[in-house]
Design an enzyme around this catalytic site. Structure first.
Site, PDB file in Angstrom:
ATOM      1  N   SER A 161       8.383   4.980   4.968  1.00  0.00           N
ATOM      2  CA  SER A 161       9.456   4.223   4.342  1.00  0.00           C
ATOM      3  C   SER A 161       9.169   4.053   2.851  1.00  0.00           C
ATOM      4  O   SER A 161       8.130   4.469   2.370  1.00  0.00           O
ATOM      5  CB  SER A 161       9.624   2.869   5.037  1.00  0.00           C
ATOM      6  OG  SER A 161       8.414   2.435   5.612  1.00  0.00           O
ATOM      7  N   ASP A 183       0.862  -1.181   0.000  1.00  0.00           N
ATOM      8  CA  ASP A 183       0.000   0.000   0.000  1.00  0.00           C
ATOM      9  C   ASP A 183       0.896   1.227   0.000  1.00  0.00           C
ATOM     10  O   ASP A 183       1.935   1.240   0.680  1.00  0.00           O
ATOM     11  CB  ASP A 183      -0.862   0.042   1.270  1.00  0.00           C
ATOM     12  CG  ASP A 183      -1.922  -1.043   1.324  1.00  0.00           C
ATOM     13  OD1 ASP A 183      -1.945  -1.905   0.423  1.00  0.00           O
ATOM     14  OD2 ASP A 183      -2.722  -1.036   2.275  1.00  0.00           O
ATOM     15  N   HIS A 211       5.261  -7.146  -0.219  1.00  0.00           N
ATOM     16  CA  HIS A 211       4.993  -8.478  -0.750  1.00  0.00           C
ATOM     17  C   HIS A 211       5.663  -8.692  -2.106  1.00  0.00           C
ATOM     18  O   HIS A 211       6.125  -7.745  -2.744  1.00  0.00           O
ATOM     19  CB  HIS A 211       3.482  -8.675  -0.875  1.00  0.00           C
ATOM     20  CG  HIS A 211       2.750  -8.585   0.434  1.00  0.00           C
ATOM     21  ND1 HIS A 211       2.157  -9.670   1.039  1.00  0.00           N
ATOM     22  CD2 HIS A 211       2.528  -7.524   1.256  1.00  0.00           C
ATOM     23  CE1 HIS A 211       1.601  -9.282   2.188  1.00  0.00           C
ATOM     24  NE2 HIS A 211       1.814  -7.982   2.337  1.00  0.00           N
TER      25      HIS A 211
END
Length: 294
Positions: A256, A113, A169
């Protein structure tokens, strides 16, 4: 004020930024910049704040944080009062099925996301950080052999703000190699900081690996730390087969960045993402969402 493109609603929105006034002061004013260089970019500051975020006391922040930033907790595996610390909440896991993962082999998905910037035909000596600021892939990787293979390729930059889901991921089925760790500073990766710190990504702590993707060739997969991100955790096993959408790792507290680079002609990124990047806007995406094709 940070504007980004909402591709689902086809409109621009303003991002809610945690500590916005503080960030603007820190990276725009002379006094703030002095504090950043003296303390905030240092490992010790992020380590101490990370220690606090691991304590029971820090869990008191969770409820107000959720309310202030409208976080939909129905997508996560626990309710707010089941986390024993703020860091435990920060690295929260999704419920199964909370993100739809496009399983088509020809489809490239977002690894996380966040807000994406996408660039094609990349000049290895002038990768875009933000308008006016560039850096070289050689500086970023600190590797003399790997970077040459990615000339005129594709670069994707995913910025995760503190309110986002902070696990990342795999973009495809494949095998991921060993992680190279590079020590560095802990500057914020917020656009305010990117506009004021030259070659910020090349200065911050970061980790990278080669992901041997089944459908998109060898891709460089990099995670960049930031202020208060004292830890990047890799949860995958080196050399083992992984499947599309499987967790690779997670960041502890703070904003980040994930950077992915593909070789020339390995992928065609969706035109709306490329167009918004050319206009200077990031686009919001969710993990598992289609962002390109083979």
């Amino acid at each position: 004020m940070i504007k980004y493109y909402n591709r689902k609603e086809n409109k621009y929105e303003t991002e809610k930024v945690a500590g916005e006034k503080y960030l603007n002061w820190s990276y725009s004013s002379p006094a703030g910049k002095g504090l950043v260089e003296l303390l905030l970019k240092k490992k010790l500051f992020s380590k101490l704040y990370g220690f606090y975020c691991d304590t029971k006391t820090s869990s008191r922040k969770i409820k107000n944080f959720i309310k202030e930033f409208d976080i939909d907790m129905s997508k996560y595996d626990r309710s707010y009062n089941e986390y024993s610390s703020f860091n435990e909440f920060f690295i929260r896991s999704l419920k199964p099925g909370a993100r739809k993962i496009d399983k088509n082999n020809n489809t490239l998905i977002s690894p996380c996301d966040g807000k994406i910037s996408a660039y094609e035909n990349v000049n290895l000596n002038k990768i875009v950080q933000i308008k006016g600021f560039t850096y070289s892939l050689k500086e970023l990787l600190q590797d003399d052999k790997t970077y040459n293979s990615y000339n005129e390729g594709t670069c994707l930059i995913f910025r995760l703000c503190p309110t986002d889901y902070h696990r990342f991921h795999f973009i495809d089925n494949g095998i991921c190699g060993d992680t190279t760790k590079i020590k560095g500073h802990y500057y914020s990766v917020n656009p305010v900081a990117l506009k004021n710190i030259k070659k910020l990504f090349c200065q911050n702590k970061r980790e990278w690996s080669i992901f041997h993707s089944d459908n998109f060739g060898d891709a460089i997969y990099m995670e960049v730390g930031a202020t208060c991100v004292g830890t990047i955790v890799q949860s995958y096993s080196n050399g083992c087969k992984v499947v599309k959408g499987e967790e690779k790792g997670y960041f502890k507290f703070g904003g980040s960045t994930v950077i992915i680079l593909f070789k020339k002609n390995a992928v065609k990124i969706d035109e709306d993402l490329l167009n918004q990047s050319r206009l200077g806007f990031e686009t919001s995406v969710l993990m598992g969402e289609k962002i390109g094709l083979k």
